[in-house]
Design an enzyme around this catalytic site. Structure first.
Site, PDB file in Angstrom:
ATOM      1  N   ASN A   6      19.373  83.433   4.715  1.00 63.27           N
ATOM      2  CA  ASN A   6      18.589  82.118   3.985  1.00 63.27           C
ATOM      3  C   ASN A   6      19.831  81.262   3.839  1.00 63.27           C
ATOM      4  O   ASN A   6      20.759  81.561   2.701  1.00 63.27           O
ATOM      5  CB  ASN A   6      18.054  82.580   2.551  1.00 63.27           C
ATOM      6  CG  ASN A   6      17.440  81.483   1.822  1.00 63.27           C
ATOM      7  OD1 ASN A   6      17.438  80.374   2.112  1.00 63.27           O
ATOM      8  ND2 ASN A   6      17.107  81.819   0.734  1.00 63.27           N
ATOM      9  N   LEU A   7      19.725  80.140   4.507  1.00 64.20           N
ATOM     10  CA  LEU A   7      20.792  79.262   4.267  1.00 64.20           C
ATOM     11  C   LEU A   7      20.667  78.148   3.318  1.00 64.20           C
ATOM     12  O   LEU A   7      21.576  77.529   2.646  1.00 64.20           O
ATOM     13  CB  LEU A   7      21.002  78.195   5.407  1.00 64.20           C
ATOM     14  CG  LEU A   7      21.396  79.137   6.765  1.00 64.20           C
ATOM     15  CD1 LEU A   7      21.611  78.390   8.044  1.00 64.20           C
ATOM     16  CD2 LEU A   7      22.540  80.181   6.726  1.00 64.20           C
ATOM     17  N   LYS A   8      19.804  78.492   2.412  1.00 64.49           N
ATOM     18  CA  LYS A   8      19.411  77.566   1.078  1.00 64.49           C
ATOM     19  C   LYS A   8      19.740  75.990   1.441  1.00 64.49           C
ATOM     20  O   LYS A   8      19.346  75.565   2.655  1.00 64.49           O
ATOM     21  CB  LYS A   8      20.238  78.168  -0.012  1.00 64.49           C
ATOM     22  CG  LYS A   8      19.817  79.520  -0.312  1.00 64.49           C
ATOM     23  CD  LYS A   8      20.446  80.162  -1.388  1.00 64.49           C
ATOM     24  CE  LYS A   8      19.880  81.632  -1.616  1.00 64.49           C
ATOM     25  NZ  LYS A   8      20.536  82.352  -2.649  1.00 64.49           N
ATOM     26  N   HIS A  85      10.631  82.989  -3.140  1.00 62.82           N
ATOM     27  CA  HIS A  85      12.120  83.316  -3.639  1.00 62.82           C
ATOM     28  C   HIS A  85      12.305  82.802  -5.122  1.00 62.82           C
ATOM     29  O   HIS A  85      11.681  81.749  -5.469  1.00 62.82           O
ATOM     30  CB  HIS A  85      12.710  82.400  -2.530  1.00 62.82           C
ATOM     31  CG  HIS A  85      14.392  82.824  -2.749  1.00 62.82           C
ATOM     32  ND1 HIS A  85      15.162  81.984  -3.901  1.00 62.82           N
ATOM     33  CD2 HIS A  85      15.182  83.281  -2.027  1.00 62.82           C
ATOM     34  CE1 HIS A  85      16.490  82.863  -3.784  1.00 62.82           C
ATOM     35  NE2 HIS A  85      16.345  83.553  -2.737  1.00 62.82           N
ATOM     36  N   GLU A 151      14.473  91.191  -4.112  1.00 64.24           N
ATOM     37  CA  GLU A 151      15.714  90.716  -4.514  1.00 64.24           C
ATOM     38  C   GLU A 151      15.835  90.361  -6.133  1.00 64.24           C
ATOM     39  O   GLU A 151      15.321  89.592  -6.542  1.00 64.24           O
ATOM     40  CB  GLU A 151      15.577  89.315  -4.072  1.00 64.24           C
ATOM     41  CG  GLU A 151      15.479  89.172  -2.583  1.00 64.24           C
ATOM     42  CD  GLU A 151      16.036  87.846  -2.074  1.00 64.24           C
ATOM     43  OE1 GLU A 151      17.159  87.917  -1.302  1.00 64.24           O
ATOM     44  OE2 GLU A 151      15.600  86.682  -2.237  1.00 64.24           O
ATOM     45  N   GLY A 157      23.508  85.560  -5.567  1.00 66.32           N
ATOM     46  CA  GLY A 157      24.486  84.832  -5.863  1.00 66.32           C
ATOM     47  C   GLY A 157      25.384  85.122  -6.892  1.00 66.32           C
ATOM     48  O   GLY A 157      26.442  84.476  -7.265  1.00 66.32           O
ATOM     49  N   SER A 187      23.395  89.452  -3.116  1.00 67.02           N
ATOM     50  CA  SER A 187      24.959  89.685  -2.967  1.00 67.02           C
ATOM     51  C   SER A 187      25.024  90.805  -1.645  1.00 67.02           C
ATOM     52  O   SER A 187      26.025  91.645  -2.031  1.00 67.02           O
ATOM     53  CB  SER A 187      25.574  90.196  -4.272  1.00 67.02           C
ATOM     54  OG  SER A 187      25.469  88.893  -5.014  1.00 67.02           O
TER      55      SER A 187
HETATM   56  P1  PGA Z   1      22.856  85.776  -1.826  1.00 68.21           P
HETATM   57  O1  PGA Z   1      21.404  85.324  -1.800  1.00 68.21           O
HETATM   58  O2  PGA Z   1      23.128  86.767  -0.720  1.00 68.21           O
HETATM   59  O3  PGA Z   1      23.776  84.846  -2.006  1.00 68.21           O
HETATM   60  O4  PGA Z   1      22.921  86.914  -3.259  1.00 68.21           O
HETATM   61  C1  PGA Z   1      20.566  86.146  -1.476  1.00 68.21           C
HETATM   62  C2  PGA Z   1      19.028  85.325  -1.570  1.00 68.21           C
HETATM   63  O5  PGA Z   1      18.923  84.499  -2.422  1.00 68.21           O
HETATM   64  O6  PGA Z   1      18.116  85.444  -0.399  1.00 68.21           O
END
Ligand code: PGA
Length: 226
Positions: A6-8, A85, A151, A157, A187
């Site tokens: 997920n590149l957000k 999400h 998640e 994050g 993470s």
């Molecule tokens: P992260 O994000 O790997 O930076 O914790 C995961 C996500 O939000 O899908």
């Protein structure tokens, strides 16, 4: 295994083109790779991974200012979507709206990665399992193109993934309710991916920050499989 990135709100059209080419160079017949770029960066290249949408509005087209509709996904041959999400939930997407998105995507036969996760507060109150089960009650768990991503919000994050023991407990519990595949996200990085992918009922990972560079993401895949 399933490896999803997920590149957000990262990458531009130009930088994602290079990213996509790098992932494309990875030859793989066994695994499913999903990449969710920002929608302005959707690629028209011939891809050997599933390109997905981080977000969409449940309509074919219409008077929905600023939204991305099914027609726009279709133009890029996108048939995979992320729903639920925690960052979208935090912006106000409630269960009713998530349900509408799920039903719409199911109707188009899309691959759906449906995210659920509890806060630290809920975990500390020992209410995680009930909370997560409630989040799943909203959708059709028998839909065969559904992938469920667990998640925990407190691990997204933060650089610190959830405890393996906790992940396993949750995935074991949830797997009673669906025979679909489960991912863990929060993470995930080069250090923990192998352990996480080895957990019972864990069929892969959803990665944010550690997947922002294609070479890093490919290295993680190698580590998980190696
Ligand atoms: P992260 O994000 O790997 O930076 O914790 C995961 C996500 O939000 O899908």
């Amino acid at each position: 295994m399933i490896f999803a990135a997920n590149l957000k709100c990262n990458h531009t059209r130009a930088s994602f083109e290079n990213y996509a080419k790098e992932i494309n160079s990875y030859q793989n017949n066994e695994d499913e790779i999903f990449i969710f770029p920002p929608s302005t960066a959707f690629s028209n290249l011939k891809l050997n991974f599933f390109q997905g949408a981080q977000n969409f509005y449940p309509c074919k087209n219409g008077a929905y200012t600023g939204e991305i509709a099914q027609e726009h996904l279709e133009e890029f041959n996108i048939q995979s979507v992320l729903i639920g999400h925690s960052e979208r939930r935090a912006l106000g997407e409630n269960e009713e709206f998530l349900r509408a998105k799920f039903d719409f995507a199911k109707n188009f036969d899309y691959n759906i990665i449906y995210c659920i996760g509890e806060s630290l507060e809920t975990k500390q109150a020992k209410k995680s399992l009930d909370f997560l089960k409630n989040q799943l009650d909203n959708i059709d768990l028998n839909y065969n193109k559904l992938i469920i991503a667990y998640e925990p919000i407190y691990s997204i994050g933060t650089g610190v993934s959830a405890d393996s023991k906790d992940i396993e407990e949750v995935l074991n519990f949830l797997s009673q309710f669906s025979s679909n595949k489960f991912l863990y996200g929060g993470s995930v990085n080069q250090e923990n991916i192998k352990t996480i992918c080895g957990l019972k009922n864990c069929h892969g990972v959803l990665v944010g920050s550690a997947a922002l560079k294609a070479d890093n993401f490919l290295k993680m895949i190698q580590i998980a499989k190696g």
